[in-house]
Design an enzyme around this catalytic site. Sequence first.
Site, PDB file in Angstrom:
ATOM      1  N   TYR A 112      40.045  33.267  64.350  1.00  0.00           N
ATOM      2  CA  TYR A 112      39.595  34.326  63.448  1.00  0.00           C
ATOM      3  C   TYR A 112      38.317  34.948  63.996  1.00  0.00           C
ATOM      4  CZ  TYR A 112      36.366  30.757  61.755  1.00  0.00           C
ATOM      5  OH  TYR A 112      35.394  29.784  61.685  1.00  0.00           O
TER       6      TYR A 112
ATOM      7  N   LYS B  29      44.255  46.166  68.671  1.00  0.00           N
ATOM      8  CA  LYS B  29      44.300  45.502  69.977  1.00  0.00           C
ATOM      9  C   LYS B  29      43.088  45.911  70.798  1.00  0.00           C
ATOM     10  CE  LYS B  29      47.236  45.624  74.024  1.00  0.00           C
ATOM     11  NZ  LYS B  29      48.580  45.893  74.499  1.00  0.00           N
TER      12      LYS B  29
ATOM     13  N   SER C 258      36.336  29.957  66.155  1.00  0.00           N
ATOM     14  CA  SER C 258      36.534  31.393  66.068  1.00  0.00           C
ATOM     15  C   SER C 258      36.273  32.122  67.379  1.00  0.00           C
ATOM     16  CB  SER C 258      35.647  32.007  64.990  1.00  0.00           C
ATOM     17  OG  SER C 258      34.299  31.918  65.409  1.00  0.00           O
TER      18      SER C 258
END
Length: 116
Positions: free
Chosen positions: A58, A9, A25
């Site tokens: 991603y 995170k 992305s």
Amino acid sequence: MQVQVVKSKIHRVKVTGADLNYIGSITIDESLMDASNLIEGEKVAIVNINNGERFETYVIKGNRNSGEITLNGPAARKVQKGDIIIIIAYGIMDFEIAKTFKPSLVFPNEADNSLT
């Protein structure tokens, strides 16, 4: 049994750009990727503090120590430069291992996305 848990995170990082015409992305400063144990191509969830948007994309590696956090392609419509976001990656692991697993949590400086 296996469960999905937070693996990595980056908490409260500032968006530095949004490029609608890129393939897709999120581009992340390589130093932030290393600190949070993220790899290029890894699926991440994005939570936008400013507008409540939640979406997945991603990771693409950005220049090291640049502070870059750029949303690309359609995801660029869900953020604005200057928004504060949280980037989360999840991992799947055995239930017993998950009980003691410690995720890689990073709390960058919101002003410049640095680690110091």
